[in-house]
Design a protein around this motif. Structure first.
Motif, PDB file in Angstrom:
ATOM      1  N   PRO A 170     -25.134  23.947  96.913  1.00  0.00           N
ATOM      2  CA  PRO A 170     -25.211  25.041  97.550  1.00  0.00           C
ATOM      3  C   PRO A 170     -24.563  26.150  97.186  1.00  0.00           C
ATOM      4  O   PRO A 170     -24.751  27.375  97.408  1.00  0.00           O
ATOM      5  CB  PRO A 170     -25.272  24.689  99.123  1.00  0.00           C
ATOM      6  N   GLY A 171     -23.186  25.916  96.781  1.00  0.00           N
ATOM      7  CA  GLY A 171     -22.079  27.003  96.488  1.00  0.00           C
ATOM      8  C   GLY A 171     -22.525  27.371  95.080  1.00  0.00           C
ATOM      9  O   GLY A 171     -21.488  28.420  94.676  1.00  0.00           O
ATOM     10  N   GLY A 172     -23.086  26.756  94.365  1.00  0.00           N
ATOM     11  CA  GLY A 172     -23.246  26.916  93.007  1.00  0.00           C
ATOM     12  C   GLY A 172     -24.394  27.912  92.498  1.00  0.00           C
ATOM     13  O   GLY A 172     -24.841  28.632  93.242  1.00  0.00           O
ATOM     14  N   GLY A 173     -25.241  27.844  91.283  1.00  0.00           N
ATOM     15  CA  GLY A 173     -26.196  28.681  91.182  1.00  0.00           C
ATOM     16  C   GLY A 173     -25.983  30.123  91.022  1.00  0.00           C
ATOM     17  O   GLY A 173     -24.694  30.607  90.587  1.00  0.00           O
ATOM     18  N   LEU A 174     -26.891  30.966  91.724  1.00  0.00           N
ATOM     19  CA  LEU A 174     -26.679  32.279  91.785  1.00  0.00           C
ATOM     20  C   LEU A 174     -25.436  32.994  92.376  1.00  0.00           C
ATOM     21  O   LEU A 174     -24.814  33.913  92.066  1.00  0.00           O
ATOM     22  CB  LEU A 174     -27.761  32.851  92.350  1.00  0.00           C
ATOM     23  N   ARG A 175     -25.068  31.947  93.366  1.00  0.00           N
ATOM     24  CA  ARG A 175     -23.987  32.458  94.276  1.00  0.00           C
ATOM     25  C   ARG A 175     -22.620  32.261  93.465  1.00  0.00           C
ATOM     26  O   ARG A 175     -21.917  33.260  93.505  1.00  0.00           O
ATOM     27  CB  ARG A 175     -23.779  31.568  95.472  1.00  0.00           C
ATOM     28  N   LEU A 176     -22.592  31.361  92.649  1.00  0.00           N
ATOM     29  CA  LEU A 176     -21.339  31.216  91.713  1.00  0.00           C
ATOM     30  C   LEU A 176     -21.613  32.398  90.712  1.00  0.00           C
ATOM     31  O   LEU A 176     -20.327  32.973  90.336  1.00  0.00           O
ATOM     32  CB  LEU A 176     -21.391  29.968  91.078  1.00  0.00           C
ATOM     33  N   ALA A 177     -22.483  32.499  90.184  1.00  0.00           N
ATOM     34  CA  ALA A 177     -22.583  33.599  89.155  1.00  0.00           C
ATOM     35  C   ALA A 177     -22.426  34.926  89.815  1.00  0.00           C
ATOM     36  O   ALA A 177     -21.696  35.726  89.116  1.00  0.00           O
ATOM     37  CB  ALA A 177     -24.324  33.462  88.592  1.00  0.00           C
ATOM     38  N   LEU A 178     -22.701  35.263  90.758  1.00  0.00           N
ATOM     39  CA  LEU A 178     -22.335  36.591  91.458  1.00  0.00           C
ATOM     40  C   LEU A 178     -21.087  36.759  91.932  1.00  0.00           C
ATOM     41  O   LEU A 178     -20.535  37.726  91.667  1.00  0.00           O
ATOM     42  CB  LEU A 178     -23.431  36.896  92.814  1.00  0.00           C
ATOM     43  N   THR A 179     -20.419  35.499  92.257  1.00  0.00           N
ATOM     44  CA  THR A 179     -19.182  35.587  92.482  1.00  0.00           C
ATOM     45  C   THR A 179     -18.289  35.785  91.270  1.00  0.00           C
ATOM     46  O   THR A 179     -17.282  36.663  91.432  1.00  0.00           O
ATOM     47  CB  THR A 179     -18.406  34.135  93.151  1.00  0.00           C
ATOM     48  N   ARG A 180     -18.495  35.234  90.395  1.00  0.00           N
ATOM     49  CA  ARG A 180     -17.779  35.606  89.110  1.00  0.00           C
ATOM     50  C   ARG A 180     -18.194  36.991  88.396  1.00  0.00           C
ATOM     51  O   ARG A 180     -17.153  37.538  87.865  1.00  0.00           O
ATOM     52  CB  ARG A 180     -18.137  34.622  87.959  1.00  0.00           C
ATOM     53  N   THR A 181     -19.410  37.564  88.586  1.00  0.00           N
ATOM     54  CA  THR A 181     -19.826  38.913  88.131  1.00  0.00           C
ATOM     55  C   THR A 181     -18.976  40.018  89.106  1.00  0.00           C
ATOM     56  O   THR A 181     -18.426  40.895  88.426  1.00  0.00           O
ATOM     57  CB  THR A 181     -21.041  38.950  88.187  1.00  0.00           C
TER      58      THR A 181
END
Length: 303
Positions: A170-181
């Motif tokens: 649940p903490g990965g996917g788009l959430r992780l991509a947006l965090t890094r962006t």
């Protein structure tokens, strides 16, 4: 559902067996899953409940085998030396801070941050060390590509050995991509804008004129990555921008003439309400596309 216990005036909730079972089966809504994961970081009892529920699923034996294999591959710990009597205990780095560093990606670790610093320092050295004209225009031409490169390097199998595992949580996917962006933008936008303010204008657009284009290109790269992969998307968006601003500048021009031509081309792309409104619209459309393509980010985007 959650169940709560009362301790004085404080009301604390804990994970019920049903909630842990739904989390283990992957049917728990994402907001509740995030809340559960946050809670078990500081609650050992609930962590044990969730762990037991996961072990009871079909994935339990596989995870146990992976755990045993990892433990078996670790070298035997060396005996700890005896600590002096007067030695003060070391302060441990909070595990949450370590996870934040991992989630932020290349903005805070690896070679990406030094590369951004080299771009900023190189622009200042070129302007004040050699007197090269049009350095701000050159920086404004390169700056929007920097966050695009950071996004490309921050998400995918090439960035994380455990990308497939992280993307499925649940903490990965788009959430992780947006965090890094966001981490990439938080580093590059203020640093390169400050550098632009320190450079002579020489007819180039304002130092902050590239902020909306940089945001739009980063979000556009992230949106396009859901179709063609992170690195290919970065090549398309970053390469398209460089071709648009550097293509009209003749290669055989002298330093002053090339700088003036580049400043003129950048003014067409960056100056004015119309140009900035177009970049703002592109950023909004990219964000909408990223949201619409959300499930795709749960799969590897490293092509």
């Amino acid at each position: 559902m959650r169940h709560a216990t009362t301790n004085g005036d404080a009301r604390v909730w804990h994970v019920s067996d049903d909630l842990a079972a739904r989390y283990a089966e992957g049917v728990l809504p994402e907001p509740e899953a995030w809340s559960l994961e946050k809670h078990v970081e500081g609650c050992g009892g609930c962590a044990a409940t969730v762990s037991e529920a996961v072990r009871g699923t079909a994935a339990g034996p596989v995870l146990a085998e992976i755990r045993d294999a990892v433990l078996a591959s670790l070298p035997a710990p060396a005996p700890a030396p005896a600590a002096p009597a007067a030695r003060r205990p070391r302060r441990r780095v909070p595990h949450r801070f370590a996870r934040l560093l991992w989630a932020a990606g290349p903005a805070v670790r690896g070679a990406w941050l030094p590369a951004v610093l080299v771009v900023a320092a190189g622009a200042l050295a070129l302007a004040y060390g050699t007197g090269y004209p049009g350095v701000r225009a050159l920086l404004l031409a390169v700056a929007p590509v920097v966050p695009v490169a950071g996004v490309a390097l921050s998400y995918g199998p090439h960035a994380d050995p455990l990308h497939e595992v992280a993307a499925a949580t649940p903490g990965g996917g788009l959430r992780l991509a947006l965090t890094r962006t966001v981490a990439v933008l938080a580093v590059s936008l203020p640093l390169l804008t400050l550098t632009g303010l320190l450079l002579p204008a020489s007819g180039a657009p304002a130092a902050a004129a590239w902020l909306l284009p940089g945001l739009a290109l980063a979000l556009g790269s992230l949106a396009l990555a859901s179709f063609v992969g992170c690195r290919t998307a970065a090549l398309l968006t970053g390469g398209g921008w460089l071709l648009a601003v550097l293509g009209p500048v003749p290669a055989a021009s002298s330093g002053g003439a090339a700088g003036a031509r580049l400043a003129e081309q950048l003014s067409r792309c960056l100056d004015g309400v119309g140009a900035q409104s177009a970049w703002a619209s592109a950023a909004v459309l990219s964000a909408v596309l990223v949201t619409a393509r959300r499930p795709v980010y749960d799969r590897p985007l490293g092509r």
